[in-house]
Design a protein around this motif. Sequence first.
Motif, PDB file in Angstrom:
ATOM      1  N   SER A 271       7.530  -1.720   7.686  1.00  0.00           N
ATOM      2  CA  SER A 271       8.553  -1.912   6.652  1.00  0.00           C
ATOM      3  C   SER A 271       8.507  -3.336   6.107  1.00  0.00           C
ATOM      4  O   SER A 271       8.743  -3.563   4.918  1.00  0.00           O
ATOM      5  CB  SER A 271       9.937  -1.589   7.210  1.00  0.00           C
ATOM      6  OG  SER A 271      10.201  -2.338   8.373  1.00  0.00           O
ATOM      7  N   TRP A 274       5.483  -3.569   3.730  1.00  0.00           N
ATOM      8  CA  TRP A 274       5.781  -2.747   2.556  1.00  0.00           C
ATOM      9  C   TRP A 274       6.798  -3.438   1.648  1.00  0.00           C
ATOM     10  O   TRP A 274       6.649  -3.483   0.418  1.00  0.00           O
ATOM     11  CB  TRP A 274       6.302  -1.390   3.006  1.00  0.00           C
ATOM     12  CG  TRP A 274       6.486  -0.429   1.869  1.00  0.00           C
ATOM     13  CD1 TRP A 274       7.626  -0.245   1.139  1.00  0.00           C
ATOM     14  CD2 TRP A 274       5.506   0.456   1.329  1.00  0.00           C
ATOM     15  NE1 TRP A 274       7.417   0.707   0.179  1.00  0.00           N
ATOM     16  CE2 TRP A 274       6.121   1.161   0.265  1.00  0.00           C
ATOM     17  CE3 TRP A 274       4.173   0.734   1.627  1.00  0.00           C
ATOM     18  CZ2 TRP A 274       5.452   2.128  -0.481  1.00  0.00           C
ATOM     19  CZ3 TRP A 274       3.503   1.699   0.878  1.00  0.00           C
ATOM     20  CH2 TRP A 274       4.143   2.378  -0.159  1.00  0.00           C
ATOM     21  N   CYS A 275       7.832  -3.967   2.247  1.00  0.00           N
ATOM     22  CA  CYS A 275       8.888  -4.654   1.490  1.00  0.00           C
ATOM     23  C   CYS A 275       8.283  -5.778   0.653  1.00  0.00           C
ATOM     24  O   CYS A 275       8.624  -5.934  -0.515  1.00  0.00           O
ATOM     25  CB  CYS A 275       9.936  -5.216   2.456  1.00  0.00           C
ATOM     26  SG  CYS A 275      11.271  -6.097   1.647  1.00  0.00           S
ATOM     27  N   GLU A 276       7.353  -6.503   1.220  1.00  0.00           N
ATOM     28  CA  GLU A 276       6.772  -7.665   0.539  1.00  0.00           C
ATOM     29  C   GLU A 276       5.773  -7.279  -0.543  1.00  0.00           C
ATOM     30  O   GLU A 276       5.656  -7.978  -1.543  1.00  0.00           O
ATOM     31  CB  GLU A 276       6.070  -8.580   1.560  1.00  0.00           C
ATOM     32  CG  GLU A 276       7.031  -9.324   2.475  1.00  0.00           C
ATOM     33  CD  GLU A 276       8.080 -10.106   1.703  1.00  0.00           C
ATOM     34  OE1 GLU A 276       7.715 -10.822   0.749  1.00  0.00           O
ATOM     35  OE2 GLU A 276       9.277  -9.984   2.040  1.00  0.00           O
ATOM     36  N   CYS A 278       5.026  -3.935  -1.925  1.00  0.00           N
ATOM     37  CA  CYS A 278       5.186  -2.782  -2.807  1.00  0.00           C
ATOM     38  C   CYS A 278       5.555  -3.246  -4.211  1.00  0.00           C
ATOM     39  O   CYS A 278       6.400  -4.126  -4.377  1.00  0.00           O
ATOM     40  CB  CYS A 278       6.282  -1.867  -2.249  1.00  0.00           C
ATOM     41  SG  CYS A 278       6.640  -0.473  -3.311  1.00  0.00           S
ATOM     42  N   GLU A 279       4.935  -2.662  -5.220  1.00  0.00           N
ATOM     43  CA  GLU A 279       5.181  -3.118  -6.592  1.00  0.00           C
ATOM     44  C   GLU A 279       6.314  -2.379  -7.282  1.00  0.00           C
ATOM     45  O   GLU A 279       6.631  -2.655  -8.433  1.00  0.00           O
ATOM     46  CB  GLU A 279       3.892  -3.040  -7.411  1.00  0.00           C
ATOM     47  CG  GLU A 279       2.847  -4.011  -6.876  1.00  0.00           C
ATOM     48  CD  GLU A 279       1.751  -4.301  -7.878  1.00  0.00           C
ATOM     49  OE1 GLU A 279       1.727  -3.653  -8.944  1.00  0.00           O
ATOM     50  OE2 GLU A 279       0.923  -5.189  -7.594  1.00  0.00           O
ATOM     51  N   THR A 280       6.895  -1.406  -6.597  1.00  0.00           N
ATOM     52  CA  THR A 280       8.089  -0.773  -7.164  1.00  0.00           C
ATOM     53  C   THR A 280       9.280  -1.106  -6.266  1.00  0.00           C
ATOM     54  O   THR A 280       9.126  -1.593  -5.150  1.00  0.00           O
ATOM     55  CB  THR A 280       7.937   0.756  -7.268  1.00  0.00           C
ATOM     56  OG1 THR A 280       7.823   1.289  -5.954  1.00  0.00           O
ATOM     57  CG2 THR A 280       6.713   1.118  -8.092  1.00  0.00           C
ATOM     58  N   GLY A 281      10.445  -0.831  -6.770  1.00  0.00           N
ATOM     59  CA  GLY A 281      11.651  -1.295  -6.102  1.00  0.00           C
ATOM     60  C   GLY A 281      12.180  -0.398  -5.003  1.00  0.00           C
ATOM     61  O   GLY A 281      12.870  -0.865  -4.089  1.00  0.00           O
TER      62      GLY A 281
END
Lengths: 385, 385
Positions: A271, A274-276, A278-281
Amino acid sequence: MDEVKLGIIGLGNMGGHYAGRLSKGEIKRLRLAAVCDRDEEKLKAADAGDAKRFTDAEEMLKSGLIDAVVIATPHYDHTVLGIKALELGLHTLVEKPISVHKADCERLIAAHTNKDQIFAAMFNQRTDPRYRKLKELIDSGELGKINRINWIITDWFRTRQYYASGGWRATWGGEGGGVLLNQCPHQIDLWQWLFGMPQKVRAFCQVGRFHDIEVEDDVTAYMEYADGSNGVFITTTGEAPGTNRLEIAAERGRIVIEGDTMKWLRNEVTSTEWCETCETGFAKPETWDISLPASGRGEQHMGILKNFTAAILDKAPLIAPAEEGIHSVELANGMIHSSDIGETVSFPLDGVAYETALKKKIETSTFVKKVDQPKGAASNMSNTF
Amino acid sequence: MDEVKLGIIGLGNMGGHYAGRLSKGEIKRLRLAAVCDRDEEKLKAADAGDAKRFTDAEEMLKSGLIDAVVIATPHYDHTVLGIKALELGLHTLVEKPISVHKADCERLIAAHTNKDQIFAAMFNQRTDPRYRKLKELIDSGELGKINRINWIITDWFRTRQYYASGGWRATWGGEGGGVLLNQCPHQIDLWQWLFGMPQKVRAFCQVGRFHDIEVEDDVTAYMEYADGSNGVFITTTGEAPGTNRLEIAAERGRIVIEGDTMKWLRNEVTSTEWCETCETGFAKPETWDISLPASGRGEQHMGILKNFTAAILDKAPLIAPAEEGIHSVELANGMIHSSDIGETVSFPLDGVAYETALKKKIETSTFVKKVDQPKGAASNMSNTF
């Protein structure tokens, strides 16, 4: 030495249960040599085979008939008898909690000077495959950093009759607390075994919420760890049917142990990463829905007794060294203290101050416990641990 | 009047979504007559059919083209625009939260002097059959007294990119809080709708735990009710996959809503009666294992808009009167305040003191929000509510 000669002190629910099974030779190389209870009738009636019977614990400890002892008395005596047994050179196994409060734990542990003597505690739930698997996943780093823990352990339902069955039950003087000292030491031990000691706790204990008792029968505790992770522990003896659900939210996803299942929603990417990146919100990492193979409950009490035997005879590592028993007591004490003062409490707890406060509760208690004569099955607690 | 002429202010995620659906005539007797956004490009691009387009909200409100308005702007503007709309005699529906803090809620509600004007809030989750069924079971007394509530609502995962997509996001000045003000108003509203307002709360908010923001993205709150029952509410935007699990322990057993299931372990005899009358110490009442028929998620936003229309045209009772929106704001404010002062907070909250403290946070904020240029899909939030 090719077998351990064991004595048991206290033939209540637990001690009586062990005596019955061990006297039939259930555990190889562990021979029930002696049993002890102050209550002569209980002693006479005990299912203990040809074990020698004592009404005086010290006499049994000094008899020379035993190499090892299980102490299954009410809580406060764990300390006194445990120290005696250790000083007499006996291998010692104490029931949970190892003592009622931290200062007593320290006294008991201090008596364990000879490390060749095996000193263990009855944290039988450490033999449960589900918790062992969870510990393996945590310790190996498989789960990544743990962010949050939630344990709802409210399936300790007890009736009015339970509390009325013994004058010592659920009193400061008799047990030193309520659900945290009697029912929950197992889960609190598992908590610290799995997740380590928190930095602080803020707990909310309700005294006699569901029963006419002077100690807590309903608890919610919020704990914080040095690394920012946190957890909630909820317990009560007032809820039916109640819940036993442990949830761990970690970087690698979420594990839930409930009933007979152990489920892991495993993040393919942590997580944090991914949080850092990922290009979508709103998107989440893909998860695998994993059912972990952890059926059954393990060997429980007999497993701990086997391990105790193997530790004595073969130097096997202990599943539950008694020294580790101080943590669950300190956590339980911390929860009660936090609730008493209405504030967050930091660890380590001041054990002497806690002992002083507890003694004051005992001395100033004006609570009159209602005790019933047992009716029929009411006093039969042979299936409770 | 046989149809409602509606205006929408704010064509962001929510307003834009409503405009698209209403302009296609999805709701009978609710005609999209006008839309408004300060952003001319957004206004031009909006999927709003032949609705008249405004860049100035007041102009639209005064245009005479509309009978009713939906306010779907950033939070702080709900109060200002809501008051204007009400003063101009328009039926008004505000997005959640109805305001950012209690004092603003009171100002907004005070403007609703003409009770013939319909004033509603977008608490769309009140249309979910599972929560409606639960409310029915509680209100009818079927569940008996509630002892404990536990809601883990941690499936609000948001990435770094989400927070970087708008300078106003997750700031005291832009939203007035974090997960409690943006993501959780729904669940906090359901909490108070189902269980009523607690007497007090002790909350633990972690600021910027998982993201580089100045507001809370991780919360654990413990609430106590006047009758001794208690509850825990846990939320975060940092957890994947996260959990959405609501557990209610009541005298008549335990209900769990999780995923697509709503399960009730129903006690044949209430736990209270069983506790008092059972002649053994450990037995529990027999339970029925009931799966409640509550599939699907209900009509959600369109349901609330239909109900708003029916309230205006047919005097149908509102599912979510805006007046009730103050409770979720007061609860969220109380949680933040409790965490700020490190103490338990009692309700009712001092709204003016909270507003003062919030303004001070805004004024003294030195936090510099990192805002990215949107890349590709990063700015597409059309599926988030």
